[in-house]
Write a protein that holds these residues in place. Structure first.
Motif, PDB file in Angstrom:
ATOM      1  N   LEU A  73       1.466   9.156   4.386  1.00  0.00           N
ATOM      2  CA  LEU A  73      -0.252   9.973   5.150  1.00  0.00           C
ATOM      3  C   LEU A  73       0.276  11.516   4.765  1.00  0.00           C
ATOM      4  CD1 LEU A  73      -2.365   9.770   6.153  1.00  0.00           C
ATOM      5  CD2 LEU A  73      -1.629  10.106   8.765  1.00  0.00           C
ATOM      6  N   GLU A 141     -11.698  10.842   8.239  1.00  0.00           N
ATOM      7  CA  GLU A 141     -11.612  10.648   9.285  1.00  0.00           C
ATOM      8  C   GLU A 141     -12.968  10.230  10.243  1.00  0.00           C
ATOM      9  OE1 GLU A 141      -8.667  13.164  11.820  1.00  0.00           O
ATOM     10  OE2 GLU A 141      -8.097  11.387  12.718  1.00  0.00           O
ATOM     11  N   HIS A 202     -10.311   0.479  13.759  1.00  0.00           N
ATOM     12  CA  HIS A 202      -9.902   0.113  15.031  1.00  0.00           C
ATOM     13  C   HIS A 202      -9.896  -0.435  16.009  1.00  0.00           C
ATOM     14  CE1 HIS A 202      -6.348   3.275  14.840  1.00  0.00           C
ATOM     15  NE2 HIS A 202      -6.843   3.814  13.471  1.00  0.00           N
TER      16      HIS A 202
HETATM   17  O1  KIV Z   1      -8.347   5.798  12.187  1.00  0.00           O
HETATM   18  C1  KIV Z   1      -7.880   6.713  11.237  1.00  0.00           C
HETATM   19  O2  KIV Z   1      -8.439   7.846  11.082  1.00  0.00           O
HETATM   20  C2  KIV Z   1      -6.709   7.082  10.545  1.00  0.00           C
HETATM   21  C3  KIV Z   1      -6.810   7.725   9.273  1.00  0.00           C
HETATM   22  C4  KIV Z   1      -5.314   8.934   9.714  1.00  0.00           C
HETATM   23  C5  KIV Z   1      -6.748   6.953   7.876  1.00  0.00           C
HETATM   24  O3  KIV Z   1      -5.358   6.338  11.053  1.00  0.00           O
END
Ligand code: KIV
Ligand code: ZN
Length: 393
Positions: A73, A141, A202
């Protein structure tokens, strides 16, 4: 559209960002070997500029693991890309994962950049990455809280600059499933066919797996996941849940992946042991209770035909199926366990043992083999004595 979904594992990067988790280089290499055995396509090994430990781990994994692509990353910053490029040197299958935020709150409060400056950086740093590595992924992001037109501009700039994979993260786990599906369909429609669209969800609202699967239905062909769903805050989409859902419901998704499901349980256990993050017992697919059956009715059904209460054979995931002996268990489960332990019994023994198990299992306990053996030994001597010979004692 390809029917193959790329499994991008971020256990060692986003997963390792879980509060209080800090893996050593050796532990990361051990996990990377297991991820390769599991058959993931991409291992995101770390964020090299963030620490010397991350740099060393990415470099060690790049040198040792063959098979999967190794990703590192980097923000849209020169020092990030330089560190990532150096860390990836030993691998023949390197990916640079370049990201910048595209939502108003991130651009204004965190980056202090105007939208045009963000677009300029995307163009500059994706091009820079492409000069060194052929395989470049760009992530916007906080995509789900970005203005839709601006997000499309950002991903188009990244594609023009040479990104082969465009990743749409739901960074704060905020999107509703229908909303996310529409977003992914909209982005897919704007991208050339050869560009792979990816999702990264997430779990703040408990929707990471559902949203990832919705993204695949909408045309995403890469999914970013972490073993046991570990990751920032509430974590990332769980690799095992996404992988098994795609395999078990091919009728819905009509896509393939190359995960070796037999390695699933072992991978989960290894990650749990090395990170110190306990897997909750009722966790889907890899939790200790995921394939256990305690109530008498369920146990009876399972013994007659496992398909009654299991759509999938647990042994296919490298985990045995267990009939739990607890206060709800029936005689079928007890006799199955006694036979497995080689203990001879009569109908009267079963009755007496069941009575004792119910008493002992009050307070939500389950009875293990050792305790069962002791219960059996406590039966009236004459009863046991008649059967000792069958155990050779
Ligand atoms: O959750 C997010 O946006 C990330 C990015 C760095 C891909 O982990
Ligand atoms: Zn993330």
């Amino acid at each position: 559209m390809s029917d193959r979904v790329i499994i991008f594992d971020t256990t060692l990067r986003d997963g390792e960002q879980s509060p209080r988790v800090a893996l050593t280089v050796a532990e990361k290499v051990e996990i990377a070997h297991q991820l390769a055995r599991l058959g993931v396509d991409v291992i995101e090994a770390g964020f090299p500029v963030s620490s010397s430990g991350d740099f060393d781990a990415v470099r060690a994994i790049s040198g040792e693991i063959s098979g999967p692509t190794i990703a590192a990353l980097a923000r849209c910053e020169e020092q990030d890309l330089e560190a990532a490029i150096r860390a990836l040197e030993p691998t023949a299958h390197a990916r640079l994962h370049v990201f910048i935020a595209t939502s108003p709150v991130h651009m204004e409060a965190k980056l202090k950049l105007k939208p045009d400056q963000v677009l300029e950086r995307i163009d500059r740093f994706v091009r820079f990455a492409r000069q060194h590595v052929a395989d470049v992924e760009f992530s916007a992001e906080d995509a789900t809280r970005s203005d839709r037109d601006f997000l499309l501009d950002a991903v188009c700039v990244a594609v023009e600059a040479g990104a082969r994979t465009i990743n749409i993260p739901d960074t704060v786990g905020y999107a509703m499933t229908d909303e996310f599906r529409q977003l992914i369909s909209g982005v897919r429609a704007e991208l050339p066919d050869e560009v792979i669209l990816s999702v990264h969800c997430h779990d703040d609202l408990g929707l990471a797996v559902a949203n990832s699967l919705a993204g695949i239905l909408a045309g995403a062909r890469q999914v970013e996941v972490a073993v046991n769903g570990i990751g920032e805050r509430a974590g990332n989409a769980a690799l095992e849940e996404v992988g098994v859902a795609l395999a078990a419901r091919r009728d819905v998704f009509d896509v393939q992946h190359q995960l070796n499901l037999q390695e699933m349980y072992r991978t989960s256990q290894l990650v749990s042991r090395l990170t110190g993050m306990v897997v909750q017992p009722n966790k889907a697919i890899v939790g200790a209770n995921a394939f256990r059956h305690e109530s008498g009715i369920h146990q009876d059904g399972i013994l007659k035909d496992p398909r009654t209460y299991e759509f999938l054979d647990a042994t296919a995931l490298g985990q045995g199926s267990h009939l739990v002996l607890g206060k709800h268990s029936g005689r079928h489960a007890l006799s199955e366990r006694l036979e497995r332990l080689g203990i001879a019994y009569t109908v009267e023994d079963l009755r007496q043992m069941q009575h004792q198990i119910k008493k002992l299992a009050e307070g939500k306990r389950v009875i293990n083999d050792e305790e069962l053996y002791r219960i059996w030994q406590s039966l009236p001597q004459s009863e046991v004595g008649n059967r000792r010979s069958s155990l050779g004692s």
